[in-house]
Every structure is written in structure tokens, then in C-alpha cells.
Write a protein that holds these residues in place. Structure first.
Motif, PDB file in Angstrom:
ATOM      1  N   LEU A 165     -11.196   6.821  -9.720  1.00 15.55           N
ATOM      2  CA  LEU A 165     -12.299   6.777  -8.747  1.00 15.55           C
ATOM      3  C   LEU A 165     -12.414   5.372  -8.144  1.00 15.55           C
ATOM      4  CD1 LEU A 165     -14.989   7.720  -7.373  1.00 15.55           C
ATOM      5  CD2 LEU A 165     -16.153   7.156  -9.520  1.00 15.55           C
ATOM      6  N   HIS A 166     -12.349   4.378  -9.014  1.00 15.66           N
ATOM      7  CA  HIS A 166     -12.480   2.997  -8.550  1.00 15.66           C
ATOM      8  C   HIS A 166     -11.387   2.673  -7.544  1.00 15.66           C
ATOM      9  CE1 HIS A 166     -12.272  -1.463  -8.828  1.00 15.66           C
ATOM     10  NE2 HIS A 166     -13.569  -1.305  -8.766  1.00 15.66           N
ATOM     11  N   SER A 167     -10.161   3.053  -7.889  1.00 19.25           N
ATOM     12  CA  SER A 167      -9.064   2.692  -6.995  1.00 19.25           C
ATOM     13  C   SER A 167      -9.147   3.480  -5.676  1.00 19.25           C
ATOM     14  CB  SER A 167      -7.728   2.824  -7.734  1.00 19.25           C
ATOM     15  OG  SER A 167      -6.957   3.833  -7.217  1.00 19.25           O
ATOM     16  N   ILE A 168      -9.635   4.724  -5.727  1.00 13.86           N
ATOM     17  CA  ILE A 168      -9.820   5.491  -4.477  1.00 13.86           C
ATOM     18  C   ILE A 168     -10.857   4.794  -3.584  1.00 13.86           C
ATOM     19  CG2 ILE A 168     -10.773   7.659  -3.527  1.00 13.86           C
ATOM     20  CD1 ILE A 168      -9.386   9.118  -5.918  1.00 13.86           C
ATOM     21  N   MET A 169     -11.960   4.341  -4.186  1.00  9.32           N
ATOM     22  CA  MET A 169     -13.022   3.701  -3.380  1.00  9.32           C
ATOM     23  C   MET A 169     -12.549   2.373  -2.777  1.00  9.32           C
ATOM     24  SD  MET A 169     -15.183   6.101  -3.525  1.00  9.32           S
ATOM     25  CE  MET A 169     -16.279   5.383  -2.312  1.00  9.32           C
ATOM     26  N   VAL A 170     -11.780   1.611  -3.553  1.00  7.60           N
ATOM     27  CA  VAL A 170     -11.242   0.340  -3.021  1.00  7.60           C
ATOM     28  C   VAL A 170     -10.326   0.648  -1.833  1.00  7.60           C
ATOM     29  CG1 VAL A 170      -9.729  -1.625  -3.551  1.00  7.60           C
ATOM     30  CG2 VAL A 170     -11.456  -0.895  -5.227  1.00  7.60           C
ATOM     31  N   ASN A 171      -9.500   1.702  -2.001  1.00  7.80           N
ATOM     32  CA  ASN A 171      -8.581   2.064  -0.906  1.00  7.80           C
ATOM     33  C   ASN A 171      -9.325   2.546   0.331  1.00  7.80           C
ATOM     34  OD1 ASN A 171      -6.188   1.410  -2.067  1.00  7.80           O
ATOM     35  ND2 ASN A 171      -5.951   3.392  -3.087  1.00  7.80           N
ATOM     36  N   ILE A 172     -10.402   3.319   0.114  1.00  7.57           N
ATOM     37  CA  ILE A 172     -11.163   3.801   1.283  1.00  7.57           C
ATOM     38  C   ILE A 172     -11.740   2.593   2.025  1.00  7.57           C
ATOM     39  CG2 ILE A 172     -13.173   5.126   2.075  1.00  7.57           C
ATOM     40  CD1 ILE A 172     -12.759   7.047  -0.266  1.00  7.57           C
ATOM     41  N   TYR A 173     -12.277   1.643   1.267  1.00  5.21           N
ATOM     42  CA  TYR A 173     -12.840   0.448   1.915  1.00  5.21           C
ATOM     43  C   TYR A 173     -11.762  -0.278   2.719  1.00  5.21           C
ATOM     44  CZ  TYR A 173     -14.439  -4.145   2.915  1.00  5.21           C
ATOM     45  OH  TYR A 173     -14.737  -5.292   3.612  1.00  5.21           O
ATOM     46  N   LYS A 174     -10.597  -0.495   2.066  1.00  6.16           N
ATOM     47  CA  LYS A 174      -9.517  -1.250   2.735  1.00  6.16           C
ATOM     48  C   LYS A 174      -9.044  -0.517   3.990  1.00  6.16           C
ATOM     49  CE  LYS A 174      -8.022  -4.329  -0.732  1.00  6.16           C
ATOM     50  NZ  LYS A 174      -7.708  -4.141  -2.153  1.00  6.16           N
ATOM     51  N   ASN A 175      -8.915   0.804   3.873  1.00  2.00           N
ATOM     52  CA  ASN A 175      -8.451   1.605   5.005  1.00  2.00           C
ATOM     53  C   ASN A 175      -9.445   1.500   6.169  1.00  2.00           C
ATOM     54  OD1 ASN A 175      -7.089   3.461   6.562  1.00  2.00           O
ATOM     55  ND2 ASN A 175      -7.589   5.242   5.310  1.00  2.00           N
ATOM     56  N   ALA A 176     -10.745   1.635   5.852  1.00  2.00           N
ATOM     57  CA  ALA A 176     -11.761   1.564   6.918  1.00  2.00           C
ATOM     58  C   ALA A 176     -11.785   0.164   7.538  1.00  2.00           C
ATOM     59  CB  ALA A 176     -13.136   1.933   6.359  1.00  2.00           C
ATOM     60  N   ALA A 177     -11.716  -0.865   6.694  1.00  2.00           N
ATOM     61  CA  ALA A 177     -11.789  -2.244   7.208  1.00  2.00           C
ATOM     62  C   ALA A 177     -10.559  -2.576   8.055  1.00  2.00           C
ATOM     63  CB  ALA A 177     -11.925  -3.222   6.041  1.00  2.00           C
ATOM     64  N   THR A 178      -9.369  -2.160   7.568  1.00  2.00           N
ATOM     65  CA  THR A 178      -8.136  -2.457   8.308  1.00  2.00           C
ATOM     66  C   THR A 178      -8.091  -1.695   9.628  1.00  2.00           C
ATOM     67  OG1 THR A 178      -7.102  -2.467   6.146  1.00  2.00           O
ATOM     68  CG2 THR A 178      -5.603  -2.574   8.000  1.00  2.00           C
ATOM     69  N   THR A 179      -8.523  -0.428   9.581  1.00  2.00           N
ATOM     70  CA  THR A 179      -8.481   0.381  10.805  1.00  2.00           C
ATOM     71  C   THR A 179      -9.435  -0.189  11.849  1.00  2.00           C
ATOM     72  OG1 THR A 179      -7.972   2.294   9.438  1.00  2.00           O
ATOM     73  CG2 THR A 179      -8.656   2.753  11.695  1.00  2.00           C
ATOM     74  N   ALA A 180     -10.631  -0.622  11.395  1.00  2.00           N
ATOM     75  CA  ALA A 180     -11.593  -1.212  12.343  1.00  2.00           C
ATOM     76  C   ALA A 180     -10.962  -2.414  13.038  1.00  2.00           C
ATOM     77  CB  ALA A 180     -12.866  -1.619  11.599  1.00  2.00           C
ATOM     78  N   LYS A 181     -10.290  -3.243  12.253  1.00  2.00           N
ATOM     79  CA  LYS A 181      -9.667  -4.456  12.807  1.00  2.00           C
ATOM     80  C   LYS A 181      -8.554  -4.089  13.793  1.00  2.00           C
ATOM     81  CE  LYS A 181      -7.892  -8.854  11.181  1.00  2.00           C
ATOM     82  NZ  LYS A 181      -7.469  -9.603  10.005  1.00  2.00           N
ATOM     83  N   GLU A 182      -7.726  -3.116  13.366  1.00  2.00           N
ATOM     84  CA  GLU A 182      -6.595  -2.700  14.197  1.00  2.00           C
ATOM     85  C   GLU A 182      -7.056  -2.213  15.574  1.00  2.00           C
ATOM     86  OE1 GLU A 182      -4.203   0.107  11.973  1.00  2.00           O
ATOM     87  OE2 GLU A 182      -3.428   0.920  13.881  1.00  2.00           O
ATOM     88  N   TYR A 183      -8.218  -1.568  15.628  1.00  2.00           N
ATOM     89  CA  TYR A 183      -8.705  -1.029  16.904  1.00  2.00           C
ATOM     90  C   TYR A 183      -9.672  -1.974  17.618  1.00  2.00           C
ATOM     91  CZ  TYR A 183      -6.288   3.363  16.191  1.00  2.00           C
ATOM     92  OH  TYR A 183      -5.313   4.309  16.051  1.00  2.00           O
ATOM     93  N   GLY A 184      -9.741  -3.233  17.140  1.00  2.00           N
ATOM     94  CA  GLY A 184     -10.555  -4.241  17.837  1.00  2.00           C
ATOM     95  C   GLY A 184     -12.028  -4.237  17.469  1.00  2.00           C
TER      96      GLY A 184
END
Ligand SMILES: NC(=O)C1=CN([C@@H]2O[C@H](COP(=O)(O)OP(=O)(O)OC[C@H]3O[C@@H](n4cnc5c(N)ncnc54)[C@H](O)[C@@H]3O)[C@@H](O)[C@H]2O)C=CC1
Ligand SMILES: O=C(O)CCC(=O)C(=O)O
Length: 449
Positions: A402-421
Motif C-alpha cells: 500500500l505504501h509503495s502504491i501511494m508513493v508511486n501515485i504521488y510521483k506519477n501525479a507530480a511528474t505528470t503535472a510538471k510534464e504538462y506545464g
């Protein structure tokens, strides 16, 4: 409401026309369409295949009569729902809600959000949701059982371990899942993982009870880390006092915060010395009484009538864990004025669109529900895996996943936000990241889908 992209505006106008009087569903769709605009403009294949109009139309929506007999021998009738919203990436998956406010709009907004949330977990689960306008408040155990058995008698025709796997939500916890599972097994004569959130003695997973609340704090912890801070020493307000709220409060305390207020639909309690969670668990999980009792049992705690006032309590971090639209613009302003710097959504769509925009404009670290409360359904996905394997993992194993899934969701959301400006905007990041996986799966599966 106006969207910058003409295609998205056309789809949204159709949603409003086809789903009149469904304010919650329209709100959930609007928020997503607004934030995925850059992804639609980047890849013309989505518009060409009319992916968005397909995504906002549920694959199937079932409405049914639920008849049951109360303790006085009176025949009662409620309305049952199941929306099977999208199965592009896996069997439909999502909870059942029992609350008098349940209607088509509420079930559709929850189902639509669930599609993107389940995508973010990285597990193979499509999105669904269901429930009934049945009010469990004040009902006896036998009335709850008779209702659940009647509800499942119809629902069983539409679900299955590889088709649609319901679970709990507001008003549906371990007791209700047990009754629902027993009735399904009796009707089908098969023991399968058709529901999650089951009791540990019949296929349930360790950590599922704690998962949504714990997951929320794992997500917020990651967001805080990126701003060089943590839960330690922070004062936290948690709305609600149900499943999500209790375990969010528990994990926040474990991570060093002090939880100073909690609520239910009648009012809220403030305990500046720090909420005693064992008292809340006794009142809510064991006795099923009102949060007001807390102030009668704990010296120094105060009770205030009305649940909205909780957002006027001064805090560093707010974790809304009760219900949709519980934070409006006025409450958002009160939180910010009192110095709240972080909002983590445990409930589904707890903030109105105006409130979200106010938080973002005022540089509040904002963890949107779809991403931040995905730990519950993710752990349901882990329960499904254990059921398929006919194995049970330990608490530590499930918690670590669960912990690793939540860390990944955060990273994915943060990286995607950055990628799209849109660096730092996790609403945009989570919506785009969740959307892309589902949209690409739909593209691959052809236009008839
Ligand atoms: N149970 C789960 O695993 C998940 C639940 N959620 C969402 O979290 C929220 C809470 O769900 P649960 O904790 O499961 O339900 P629950 O039935 O265990 O608890 C709901 C709590 O909210 C309180 N409440 C209802 N309306 C309120 C209001 N207007 N103001 C203050 N308190 C109010 C109730 O009195 C109760 O304490 C819902 O939005 C649900 O959709 C989201 C992800 C997973
Ligand atoms: O565990 C599940 O399948 C349901 C969780 C849920 O209803 C939600 O994420 O809102």
C-alpha cells in the motif's frame, strides 16, 4: 461553466443536457474535462476517436427495487443502483454506499471518479459504484441484514469476481459486506472474491480496514517531503468519524501529528489535548453512537452542533474524510485565513470546484481525492490478488505494498503535472495520469467499445 477547448465544451454541454438535475455528476465531469485539456490538445487521436464522450457515458447503469421487512413487520421499499462505468482496464470495481442522499447523480459521480482513481493505482481494475437510498441510521442489526440480503438478491445477477467486484463506502463496512457476501454465496453456490472488505476469516485482506486512511497519510507525507516538511508537530483537523476518518487520524498521529478535531453529520468535537482515538473507535465502531458522546466522555473536549464549523478550527493540515462538497468556498477561505497550509482529501470530491481553485491560488498543498484516497481500492485490488492465489499476506506485506502504491501515485501525479506545464498542481497531474491509461486502453479496444 466554460471550458477552453471546443471539443471538451461540446461534450460537457451534452453531459448537462443528457443528465439534467445531476449536479454532482456534472461537477465531477467538469473538473476532469477542465484539467485534461492539455492532454487532449497534445494527442488528436483522443478527439478523433471521441474518447471523452465515450468516457462520460457509463457502459451500464442498473436501477432496481429493494423490498425488505422492518422489525415492525412493515414492508419497506428502497431504490438500488449499480453503475458499471468503464471496464477498459479491468473488471468494474468500486464501493456500495447506503445513505438517504444516494441517487443517480451521486452514484454516477462516484463511478466516474472511480474509473480514473483505479487507473492511478496501476492495478487492473475498471470503475463502478453502487448503493441505495436506504438509511442505516437507527436500524437494527436484523433490519440491516434483511436489507442487504434483498439488495444482493438483485445485484448478484450483475456482478462476479471477473465482472464487477463491489466493496464498502459510506454506510457499508465489515458487517454489511459480510451479509452481502453470505447472500451472494447462497444464491450462486460459489465461494469467490466477489466483494472486497470481507472479514478476515472468509477471504478478507489485512490492512483493508485501515487502507484508505493510512493511504491518504502516506500520500500527504510524500507531498510534505517534497516541501521539506512532515506531519511531525502539526495540528490536524479530520472531518468525519467513519472508516476513512478514524484510520487517517490514526496514521497522522503515528507520523507525529496532533489531531484536534473530528466530526459526524450532526456536529464536531474539538480536543486541544489531542483526540483520544480509542474513545472515538468505541463510540463509532462499537456502539454506533454520535460524536457528541466524545465530549461527554473526555474532559476538556467541546462539542459544537453543525458539521460545517469544523473548518473554522485553526489547523496546519485539513483532512476532509466525510462526504462530497463538505468544503465550499467559505470554508476554504476560513481554513486559509487560519493558516492551514495543507489539504488532503480522504472523502470523494469533498471540495467544491471554487474551494479547490481557492486552495491552489493560495499555494495550499492540495492532495486531490482521486489520488490521495486511492489506497482503499488499491488494497481491495490486493485482496482480489490474494483471493485468486488462495493465499493471505501478512499485515506488513500488505502495508508495504500500500505504501509503495501511494508513493508511486504521488510521483506519477507530480511528474505528470510538471510534464504538462502545471508543476505542483496535483489535480491536473492526477486527472491526466489516470485518464491516459484508460483512454489508451479504449483506443486499443476499437470504436465499438
Ligand atoms: N471506505 C473506503 O474505503 C473509502 C471511502 N471513501 C470516501 O470517504 C468518505 C467517507 O467514507 P467512509 O469513511 O467509508 O464512510 P463511513 O460511513 O464509515 O463514515 C462516514 C462518516 O462521515 C460522517 N458524515 C457524513 N456526512 C457528514 C457531513 N456532512 N459532515 C461531517 N461528517 C459527515 C458520518 O457521520 C460518518 O462518521 C466518503 O466520501 C467515501 O466515498 C473514499 C475511498 C475509499
Ligand atoms: O475498495 C473498493 O473497491 C471501493 C473503494 C471506494 O469505493 C472508493 O475508492 O471510493
Amino acid at each position: 461553466m466554460s471550458l477552453k477547448n471546443a471539443y471538451l465544451q461540446k461534450v460537457y454541454d451534452k453531459v448537462v443536457a443528457k443528465n439534467p438535475n445531476e449536479a454532482e455528476f456534472q461537477q465531477a465531469v467538469y473538473e476532469v474535462l477542465e484539467s485534461i485539456t492539455p492532454a487532449i490538445e497534445k494527442n488528436p487521436a483522443y478527439e478523433k476517436a471521441n474518447i471523452i464522450e465515450r468516457m462520460v457515458e457509463p457502459e451500464r447503469m442498473i436501477t432496481f427495487r429493494v423490498t425488505w421487512v422492518d422489525d415492525n413487520g412493515n414492508v419497506q421499499v428502497n431504490r438500488g443502483f449499480r453503475v458499471q462505468f468503464n471496464s477498459a482496464i479491468g473488471p468494474y470495481k468500486g464501493g456500495l454506499r447506503l445513505h438517504p442522499s444516494v441517487c443517480a447523480s451521486v452514484i454516477k459521480f462516484l463511478g466516474f471518479e472511480q474509473v480514473l482513481k483505479n487507473s492511478l493505482t496501476t492495478l487492473p481494475m475498471g470503475g463502478g459504484k453502487g448503493g441505495s437510498d436506504f438509511d442505516p441510521k437507527g436500524k437494527s442489526d436484523m433490519e440491516i441484514m434483511r436489507f442487504c440480503q434483498s439488495f444482493m438478491t438483485e445485484l448478484a445477477k450483475h456482478i462476479g469476481a471477473d465482472t464487477d467486484v463491489p466493496a464498502g463506502d459510506i454506510g457499508v463496512g465489515a458487517r454489511e459486506v459480510g451479509y452481502l457476501f453470505g447472500q451472494y454465496k447462497r444464491l450462486r453456490n460459489e465461494f469467490t472474491g466477489v466483494l472486497t472488505g470481507k472479514g478476515l476469516s472468509f477471504g478478507g485482506s489485512l490492512v483493508r480496514t485501515e487502507a484508505t486512511g493510512y493511504g491518504l497519510c502516506y500520500f500527504v507525507e510524500e507531498m510534505l517531503k517534497d516541501s521539506n516538511t512532515s506531519f511531525a508537530g502539526k495540528e490536524v483537523v479530520v472531518s468525519g468519524s467513519g472508516n476513512v476518518a478514524i484510520y487517517a487520524a490514526e496514521k497522522a498521529m503515528e507520523l507525529g501529528a496532533k489531531v484536534i478535531a473530528m466530526s459526524d453529520s450532526n456536529g464536531y468535537v474539538v480536543d486541544e489535548a489531542g483526540i483520544k482515538l480509542d474513545v472515538v473507535k468505541q463510540i463509532k465502531e462499537v456502539e454506533r453512537k454520535r460524536i457528541k458522546e466524545y465530549a461527554e466522555r473526555v474532559e476538556g473536549a467541546q462539542y459544537h452542533e453543525g458539521c460545517k464549523g469544523i473548518w473554522t478550527v485553526k489547523c496546519d493540515i485539513a483532512l476532509p474524510c466525510a462526504t462530497q462538497n463538505e468544503i465550499d468556498l467559505e470554508s476554504a477561505k476560513a481554513l486559509v485565513a487560519n493558516g492551514c497550509k495543507v489539504v488532503g482529501e480522504g472523502a470523494n470530491m469533498p471540495s467544491t470546484i471554487d474551494a479547490i481553485n481557492y486552495f491552489l491560488d493560495n499555494k495550499v498543498l492540495f492532495a486531490p481525492a482521486k489520488a490521495a484516497n486511492a489506497g482503499g481500492v488499491a488494497t481491495s485490488g490486493l485482496e482480489m490478488s490474494q483471493n485468486s492465489e488462495r493465499l493471505s499476506w501478512t499485515f506488513e506485506e500488505v502495508d508495504a505494498k500500500l505504501h509503495s502504491i501511494m508513493v508511486n501515485i504521488y510521483k506519477n501525479a507530480a511528474t505528470t503535472a510538471k510534464e504538462y506545464g502545471f508543476e505542483g498542481n496535483l489535480v491536473v497531474g492526477a486527472n491526466i495520469a489516470g485518464f491516459l491509461k484508460v483512454a489508451d486502453a479504449m483506443l486499443a479496444q476499437g470504436y465499438a467499445y
